[in-house]
Motif scaffolding. Structure first.
Motif, PDB file in Angstrom:
ATOM      1  N   LEU A   7     -41.946  -6.831 160.418  1.00  0.00           N
ATOM      2  CA  LEU A   7     -41.010  -6.837 159.325  1.00  0.00           C
ATOM      3  C   LEU A   7     -41.372  -5.470 158.776  1.00  0.00           C
ATOM      4  N   THR A   8     -40.080  -4.347 158.434  1.00  0.00           N
ATOM      5  CA  THR A   8     -40.298  -3.192 158.012  1.00  0.00           C
ATOM      6  C   THR A   8     -39.405  -3.089 156.894  1.00  0.00           C
ATOM      7  N   VAL A   9     -39.876  -2.509 155.696  1.00  0.00           N
ATOM      8  CA  VAL A   9     -38.975  -2.563 154.490  1.00  0.00           C
ATOM      9  C   VAL A   9     -39.120  -1.068 154.224  1.00  0.00           C
ATOM     10  N   SER A  10     -37.875  -0.435 153.877  1.00  0.00           N
ATOM     11  CA  SER A  10     -37.774   0.853 153.273  1.00  0.00           C
ATOM     12  C   SER A  10     -36.649   0.784 152.219  1.00  0.00           C
ATOM     13  N   LEU A  33     -33.965   3.013 150.106  1.00  0.00           N
ATOM     14  CA  LEU A  33     -32.706   3.729 150.425  1.00  0.00           C
ATOM     15  C   LEU A  33     -32.912   4.982 149.549  1.00  0.00           C
ATOM     16  N   ALA A  34     -33.375   5.088 148.724  1.00  0.00           N
ATOM     17  CA  ALA A  34     -33.576   6.350 147.910  1.00  0.00           C
ATOM     18  C   ALA A  34     -34.809   6.249 147.209  1.00  0.00           C
ATOM     19  N   GLY A  35     -35.668   7.360 147.382  1.00  0.00           N
ATOM     20  CA  GLY A  35     -37.085   7.666 146.816  1.00  0.00           C
ATOM     21  C   GLY A  35     -38.044   6.662 147.339  1.00  0.00           C
ATOM     22  N   PRO A  36     -39.354   7.147 147.243  1.00  0.00           N
ATOM     23  CA  PRO A  36     -40.584   6.517 147.651  1.00  0.00           C
ATOM     24  C   PRO A  36     -40.816   5.278 146.669  1.00  0.00           C
ATOM     25  N   CYS A  37     -41.367   4.321 147.433  1.00  0.00           N
ATOM     26  CA  CYS A  37     -41.786   3.042 146.797  1.00  0.00           C
ATOM     27  C   CYS A  37     -43.262   2.482 147.081  1.00  0.00           C
ATOM     28  N   THR A  38     -43.764   1.544 146.378  1.00  0.00           N
ATOM     29  CA  THR A  38     -44.829   0.837 146.838  1.00  0.00           C
ATOM     30  C   THR A  38     -44.273  -0.633 147.197  1.00  0.00           C
ATOM     31  N   TYR A  39     -45.191  -1.395 148.050  1.00  0.00           N
ATOM     32  CA  TYR A  39     -44.352  -2.591 148.701  1.00  0.00           C
ATOM     33  C   TYR A  39     -45.673  -3.535 148.057  1.00  0.00           C
ATOM     34  N   THR A  40     -45.218  -4.983 147.902  1.00  0.00           N
ATOM     35  CA  THR A  40     -46.093  -5.885 147.970  1.00  0.00           C
ATOM     36  C   THR A  40     -45.303  -6.894 148.618  1.00  0.00           C
ATOM     37  N   TRP A  41     -45.772  -7.542 149.680  1.00  0.00           N
ATOM     38  CA  TRP A  41     -45.005  -8.764 150.272  1.00  0.00           C
ATOM     39  C   TRP A  41     -45.355  -9.985 149.739  1.00  0.00           C
ATOM     40  N   SER A  42     -44.788 -10.975 150.147  1.00  0.00           N
ATOM     41  CA  SER A  42     -44.962 -12.624 149.617  1.00  0.00           C
ATOM     42  C   SER A  42     -46.184 -12.845 150.234  1.00  0.00           C
ATOM     43  N   SER A  43     -47.111 -14.040 149.874  1.00  0.00           N
ATOM     44  CA  SER A  43     -48.224 -14.512 150.264  1.00  0.00           C
ATOM     45  C   SER A  43     -48.261 -15.242 151.447  1.00  0.00           C
ATOM     46  N   ASN A  44     -47.020 -15.406 151.964  1.00  0.00           N
ATOM     47  CA  ASN A  44     -46.925 -16.038 153.525  1.00  0.00           C
ATOM     48  C   ASN A  44     -46.927 -14.876 154.407  1.00  0.00           C
ATOM     49  N   ALA A  45     -46.690 -13.705 153.805  1.00  0.00           N
ATOM     50  CA  ALA A  45     -46.935 -12.295 154.534  1.00  0.00           C
ATOM     51  C   ALA A  45     -48.165 -11.649 154.478  1.00  0.00           C
ATOM     52  N   GLY A  46     -49.107 -12.561 154.019  1.00  0.00           N
ATOM     53  CA  GLY A  46     -50.494 -11.948 153.697  1.00  0.00           C
ATOM     54  C   GLY A  46     -50.681 -11.105 152.463  1.00  0.00           C
TER      55      GLY A  46
END
Length: 223
Positions: free
Chosen positions: A176-179, A181-194
């Motif tokens: 799974l890849t998240v991006s 559309l505008a500007g940098p972000c930090t990401y936190t996936w749900s617990s079922n994705a660790g």
């Protein structure tokens, strides 16, 4: 020895009571020229327009070309309400709500951006761009004043999620890849994705599974 009579001068104010800093007209007659004085200024003419902020006595010196006579006019003022706006925040993310609470008056009317409950003391708004809000209020004297506040709006990130496979065998991997559309972000996936914090995560679902990710932009707005 000849003595000229003083001109018979009259003077009135229309109206006689005003709200502070609004206008009234001073009218004089019985002479040719007129000079009005008060503790704060001086004006000329038979019908000057004035706007005192406090109750004021105006003295008019009226001349018939030879002699000068004086009289006075009292122009009373009622106070204007002092209105304040307290926003729950002055800088919000797109999609967030902000509460604007006005005080200092009896009745309120919101303009310049307000969209709901425009006659309430407190309104809730969700602007999508920086917006100026203005409220006008009145008091027991039916005098009015207004207050303004600007609510700044930060851009909320728009996330795009893609996957190498949308259909896998039980336990098989998919990326799974998240991006943003505008500007940098930090990401936190749900617990079922660790609860991963990377933009790419590999999952091995045993059953049909929904994965979610939270993106946080550098301006602290989340999606």
């Amino acid at each position: 020895l000849f003595v000229n009579q003083l001109p018979t001068v009259f003077a009135i104010s229309t109206p006689t009571i005003i709200c502070a800093s609004t206008t009234a007209t001073l009218n004089a007659g019985g002479a040719q020229t007129y000079t009005w004085t008060s503790p704060t200024n001086s004006v000329t003419g038979s019908s000057p327009v004035v706007s005192p902020s406090v109750t004021t006595i105006y003295t008019v010196a009226a001349s018939d070309g030879t002699c000068v006579n004086t009289t006075t006019v009292l122009l009373a003022t009622n106070p204007n309400p002092t209105i304040t706006i307290v926003p729950s925040s002055t800088n919000i993310c797109q999609g967030d709500a902000v509460n604007l609470s006005a005080s200092g008056a009896n009745n309120y009317s919101w303009t310049a951006g307000a969209t709901s409950n425009t006659n309430a003391a407190t309104i809730s708004e969700s602007p999508i761009a920086p917006t100026l809000y203005q409220v006008t209020g009145d008091n027991n004297f039916n005098c009015t004043s207004n207050a303004q506040v600007v609510i700044l709006v930060r851009t909320t990130p728009t996330l795009n999620i893609s996957t190498t496979k949308t259909l896998v065998c039980s336990g098989a991997p998919s990326s799974l890849t998240v991006s943003a559309l505008a500007g940098p972000c930090t990401y936190t996936w749900s617990s079922n994705a660790g609860s991963a914090t990377s933009s790419v995560v590999t999952v091995n679902p045993l059953t049909t599974t929904i994965y979610t990710v939270l993106g946080r932009a550098t301006n602290s707005c989340e999606a």
